[in-house]
Design an enzyme around this catalytic site. Structure first.
Site, PDB file in Angstrom:
ATOM      1  N   ASP A  90       0.826  -1.202   0.000  1.00  0.00           N
ATOM      2  CA  ASP A  90       0.000   0.000   0.000  1.00  0.00           C
ATOM      3  C   ASP A  90       0.861   1.253   0.000  1.00  0.00           C
ATOM      4  O   ASP A  90       2.070   1.220   0.268  1.00  0.00           O
ATOM      5  CB  ASP A  90      -0.947   0.016   1.200  1.00  0.00           C
ATOM      6  CG  ASP A  90      -0.215   0.082   2.530  1.00  0.00           C
ATOM      7  OD1 ASP A  90       0.803  -0.621   2.682  1.00  0.00           O
ATOM      8  OD2 ASP A  90      -0.651   0.829   3.426  1.00  0.00           O
ATOM      9  N   GLU A 144      -0.220  -1.008   5.671  1.00  0.00           N
ATOM     10  CA  GLU A 144       0.862  -0.657   6.590  1.00  0.00           C
ATOM     11  C   GLU A 144       0.850   0.827   6.931  1.00  0.00           C
ATOM     12  O   GLU A 144       1.295   1.217   8.014  1.00  0.00           O
ATOM     13  CB  GLU A 144       2.220  -1.032   5.970  1.00  0.00           C
ATOM     14  CG  GLU A 144       3.399  -0.915   6.919  1.00  0.00           C
ATOM     15  CD  GLU A 144       4.050   0.467   6.940  1.00  0.00           C
ATOM     16  OE1 GLU A 144       4.877   0.721   7.835  1.00  0.00           O
ATOM     17  OE2 GLU A 144       3.734   1.294   6.056  1.00  0.00           O
TER      18      GLU A 144
END
Length: 374
Positions: A90, A144
Site C-alpha cells: 500500500d 501498513e
C-alpha cells in the site's frame, strides 16, 4: 523527460476485469514503475494483490497462499535456514504523482521509495532465484500506512503465524541501501484538559481549558529525550505535540482542550514502560484524562544473531539504527530476528516529489541475489 508507460490494465474498470499483468522478466527498476502505475492506496490494494498473486502462481517453484489482500509465497527445498523477505504493497494517498515518470535516472511517483521499489526487488528474487541457498518466504501485505489494527502483516501474525516462520527476516523498507537494525516504538496519547464555559466578555466566570494546556506544552518544550546505545547503535527518542484541538466559538471560553502527543522511544523500553514514562512526564500537569490513541512496540536490533551478521557482511556497509517504526517489530514479536534493508531514501517517503534512483533499485536486487546464491 521520459515517461514510463503505465502498466496494462490500470485504468478504472469493472471488478470482473483480470488484474494487470506484471512482467517479472523486467529488471527491478522497470518493474517498480509497473507497480507504481497500479494505484494501491491503503484499503485499495486488491488490484495489486491480485496481480502479484497471479504473477507468483506462474512460478512452479513457489507455493502461494493468500489471506485477504496479503500474499505469501514460499520455497520448500529443505534448506537448513529460512529467510523471510517482506514488504507492504500500500501507499499513502496519491498526490498527483501517478503514473510514474523517469527523469535523469530517477523514477518519480507515489510509492517509488516507500516501498514499491522494495516490493519489485522481492518479486524479482522470487522469479529469478528458483534454487536459493536458503529457503525463502515472500510476504506482500496491505494496510501498513494506516492504523496498526488494520496492518496486514499483523493479521497474518494473528491468523497464520506459520506462514511467517523463519530464522531471519528482511523488511525491504527504504533504507538507502544500508542495513537498519531494530526500530523505535511509537505511542500516541491524547491529553485532555477541562474547564468551564463562559461568555468571553465575562471570562472570570469560566475556566479556560486551552490555557490549562500551557503546562503540557511547557513540559514538552523542556523535555530532554534519551539517546541510548543498543547493540552499538545510538537511538534518539522524541516526545512531541503533534496536534491540539479546543475552542467552541469566538465569544466562548472553552471548557475542553486536547493535546495529542507522540512518543518515539528506543527499543530498550516495552510498550508498558513507554506509557508509564509518559504518565510520569505529565504527572503534575492539569490533565483531566489521558487516553492511548495508538501504540506499536519497538524491536531490538538483533545484529548479534548469526543470520543478521552474515547478511550485513554480504551486503556491506555499516549498520545504523532505524528512526521510525516498521514491521520488524512484528517479526521480533514472533521470535524472528529482522532488519530493514531496501532501496530508496526514507526522507522522500510520502512526499509529492517522492522518487527513487533506478541504480539503487538495481543494486539492491543484485546484492540480495548474490547473498542468496553464493
Amino acid at each position: 523527460m521520459e515517461r514510463v508507460p503505465a502498466a496494462p490494465g490500470t485504468s478504472p474498470g469493472p471488478s470482473a476485469l483480470p488484474p494487470p499483468a506484471l512482467d517479472l522478466t523486467l529488471d527491478a527498476a522497470r518493474l517498480t514503475a509497473r507497480l507504481v502505475d497500479v494505484p494501491s492506496v491503503s484499503g485499495g490494494e486488491k488490484e495489486l494483490a491480485d496481480a502479484i498473486e497471479t504473477a507468483l502462481r506462474a512460478l512452479p517453484h513457489l507455493r502461494v497462499d493468500r489471506h485477504g489482500n496479503n500474499v505469501v509465497a514460499r520455497t520448500a527445498l529443505g534448506r537448513a535456514e529460512r529467510v523471510v523477505l517482506a514488504g507492504h504493497i500500500d501507499t499513502v494517498p496519491i498526490a498527483d504523482n501517478v503514473p510514474s515518470r523517469l527523469v535523469d535516472g530517477e523514477l518519480w511517483g507515489c510509492g517509488t521509495s516507500d516501498m514499491k521499489a522494495g516490493v519489485a526487488v522481492q518479486l524479482r528474487i522470487a522469479a529469478t532465484v528458483p534454487a536459493p541457498n536458503r529457503d525463502l518466504t515472500f510476504v506482500f501485505y496491505d494496510n501498513e500506512e494506516v492504523e496498526a489494527h488494520r496492518n496486514g502483516l499483523g493479521h497474518l501474525a494473528r491468523d497464520r503465524p506459520d506462514w511467517l516462520a523463519g530464522d531471519f527476516a528482511v523488511l525491504l523498507e527504504p533504507s538507502d541501501g544500508q542495513v537498519e537494525g531494530g526500530c523505535q516504538g511509537t505511542l500516541r496519547v491524547k491529553l485532555r484538559t477541562a474547564g468551564q464555559r463562559a461568555h468571553s466578555a465575562r471570562s472570570w466566570r469560566g475556566e479556560n481549558a486551552v490555557h490549562a494546556a500551557a503546562p503540557i506544552l511547557a513540559r514538552l518544550a523542556a523535555y530532554e529525550p534519551r539517546r541510548p546505545v543498543i547493540d552499538g547503535l545510538e537511538f534518539r527518542e522524541g516526545l512531541n505535540a503533534v496536534g491540539i484541538t479546543g475552542g467552541v466559538a469566538g465569544n466562548v471560553i472553552p471548557d475542553e482542550c486536547t493535546v495529542t502527543v507522540n512518543y518515539r522511544y528506543a527499543p530498550d523500553r516495552t510498550e508498558a514502560e513507554a506509557l508509564e514514562h509518559v504518565r510520569e512526564v505529565f504527572a503534575d500537569c492539569p490533565v483531566a484524562e489521558l487516553v492511548v490513541d495508538d501504540s506499536s512496540g519497538p524491536a531490538l536490533p538483533g545484529l548479534s544473531h548469526p543470520a543478521a551478521a552474515a547478511f550485513l557482511a554480504a551486503v556491506g556497509g555499516e549498520a545504523r539504527p532505524k528512526f521510525g517504526w516498521t514491521d520488524v517489530s512484528r517479526f521480533s514479536a514472533l521470535g524472528v530476528p529482522a532488519v530493514n534493508y531496501g532501496p530508496g531514501d526514507p526522507n522522500l517517503a510520502h512526499r509529492r516529489d517522492e522518487r527513487v534512483a533506478t541504480g539503487a533499485v538495481l543494486r539492491c536486487e543484485e546484492r540480495l541475489r548474490a547473498w542468496l546464491t553464493s
